[in-house]
Design a protein around this motif. Structure first.
Motif, PDB file in Angstrom:
ATOM      1  N   GLY A 114       0.811  -1.205   0.000  1.00 12.72           N
ATOM      2  CA  GLY A 114       0.000   0.000   0.000  1.00 12.72           C
ATOM      3  C   GLY A 114       0.849   1.262   0.000  1.00 12.72           C
ATOM      4  O   GLY A 114       0.547   2.232  -0.694  1.00 12.72           O
ATOM      5  N   THR A 115       1.926   1.238   0.770  1.00 10.99           N
ATOM      6  CA  THR A 115       2.839   2.379   0.819  1.00 10.99           C
ATOM      7  C   THR A 115       3.470   2.612  -0.545  1.00 10.99           C
ATOM      8  O   THR A 115       3.533   3.740  -1.033  1.00 10.99           O
ATOM      9  N   ASP A 164      -3.105  11.172   1.561  1.00 14.43           N
ATOM     10  CA  ASP A 164      -4.439  11.737   1.761  1.00 14.43           C
ATOM     11  C   ASP A 164      -4.474  13.224   1.418  1.00 14.43           C
ATOM     12  O   ASP A 164      -5.477  13.728   0.924  1.00 14.43           O
ATOM     13  N   ALA A 165      -3.364  13.913   1.678  1.00 17.78           N
ATOM     14  CA  ALA A 165      -3.302  15.345   1.395  1.00 17.78           C
ATOM     15  C   ALA A 165      -3.015  15.644  -0.073  1.00 17.78           C
ATOM     16  O   ALA A 165      -3.511  16.640  -0.608  1.00 17.78           O
ATOM     17  N   TRP A 166      -2.224  14.806  -0.741  1.00 16.30           N
ATOM     18  CA  TRP A 166      -1.723  15.136  -2.080  1.00 16.30           C
ATOM     19  C   TRP A 166      -2.243  14.248  -3.199  1.00 16.30           C
ATOM     20  O   TRP A 166      -1.902  14.469  -4.360  1.00 16.30           O
ATOM     21  N   ASP A 208       5.216   3.435  11.504  1.00 23.32           N
ATOM     22  CA  ASP A 208       5.238   4.897  11.550  1.00 23.32           C
ATOM     23  C   ASP A 208       5.390   5.497  10.156  1.00 23.32           C
ATOM     24  O   ASP A 208       4.711   6.469   9.813  1.00 23.32           O
ATOM     25  N   LEU A 209       6.284   4.940   9.337  1.00 18.80           N
ATOM     26  CA  LEU A 209       6.469   5.460   7.990  1.00 18.80           C
ATOM     27  C   LEU A 209       5.245   5.162   7.132  1.00 18.80           C
ATOM     28  O   LEU A 209       4.818   5.999   6.333  1.00 18.80           O
ATOM     29  N   ALA A 269       0.679   7.462   4.315  1.00 12.89           N
ATOM     30  CA  ALA A 269      -0.778   7.492   4.133  1.00 12.89           C
ATOM     31  C   ALA A 269      -1.327   8.896   4.383  1.00 12.89           C
ATOM     32  O   ALA A 269      -2.202   9.369   3.641  1.00 12.89           O
ATOM     33  N   ASP A 270      -0.811   9.582   5.398  1.00 15.91           N
ATOM     34  CA  ASP A 270      -1.252  10.954   5.675  1.00 15.91           C
ATOM     35  C   ASP A 270      -0.887  11.893   4.522  1.00 15.91           C
ATOM     36  O   ASP A 270      -1.693  12.727   4.105  1.00 15.91           O
TER      37      ASP A 270
END
Length: 195
Positions: A61-62, A113-115, A103-104, A109-110
């Motif tokens: 997913g990453t 979500d923004a970009w 953590d990475l 994911a954050d």
């Protein structure tokens, strides 16, 4: 630590949260080597979940999130700066590293979500060159944009998107990323069923 807990893949913390037990003992037990002595089992049960090291996770997913950002022109250097990690780490994940730290994974994911639907800025010559390079890499790798990813399956090991590269223009230009600020979660038009 439960017998069914996945074995950690990295070294244990320097100051292990396992009272009275050597890191090597805990490491060996986590990997299924040997049997715990009575005191070791009792000590392991006193460890709070937040104190125990988190196992590495499958990176599919990453990797797909990072590749989708490349489709939008966000190169490895820009992503690395936004996440405060090395560019090498991002490149390794994009190329196919198998695991990622929790953590990475959460940080990527954050950022995604923004970009996911925003183009990289192209205000300067170097930004334009970096965005062009990222898009060329996405085209060469046949990577799909975020809109083609199935969010429900994205973190499932072995998930493969149905689509490859298609041009994506996005909904605007991405602003600088601040992970500590709350990010607006993306909303996609998805059919819903009321059951």
């Amino acid at each position: 630590m439960s017998i069914n807990t996945p074995a950690p893949t990295g070294p244990l913390p320097a100051d292990p949260p396992y009272p009275g037990r050597a890191p090597a003992t805990v490491h060996d037990l986590a990997r299924g080597h040997g049997r715990p002595a009575g005191g070791t089992a009792a000590a392991a049960l006193t460890v709070a979940a937040d104190d125990a090291p988190r196992a590495r996770l499958d990176a599919v997913g990453t990797r797909l999130r990072l590749r989708a950002l490349h489709v939008m022109g966000h190169g490895s250097a820009r992503i690395a700066r936004a996440l405060d990690v090395s560019q090498t780490t991002i490149k390794e994940l994009v190329r196919g590293a198998r695991t990622v730290s929790p953590d990475l994974r959460d940080a990527v994911a954050d950022l995604y979500d923004a970009w996911w639907d925003k183009r990289a800025p192209v205000r300067t010559r170097s930004e334009r060159a970096a965005a062009t390079l990222a898009r060329r890499r996405a085209i060469a790798g046949n990577w799909c944009a975020g809109a083609a990813l199935d969010d429900d399956q994205l973190d499932t090991p072995g998930y493969q998107p149905r689509w490859g590269w298609k041009p994506a223009t996005g909904t605007g230009t991405a602003s600088d990323f601040n992970r500590s600020a709350p990010q607006q979660k993306r909303r996609r038009a998805c059919p819903t069923t009321n059951i």
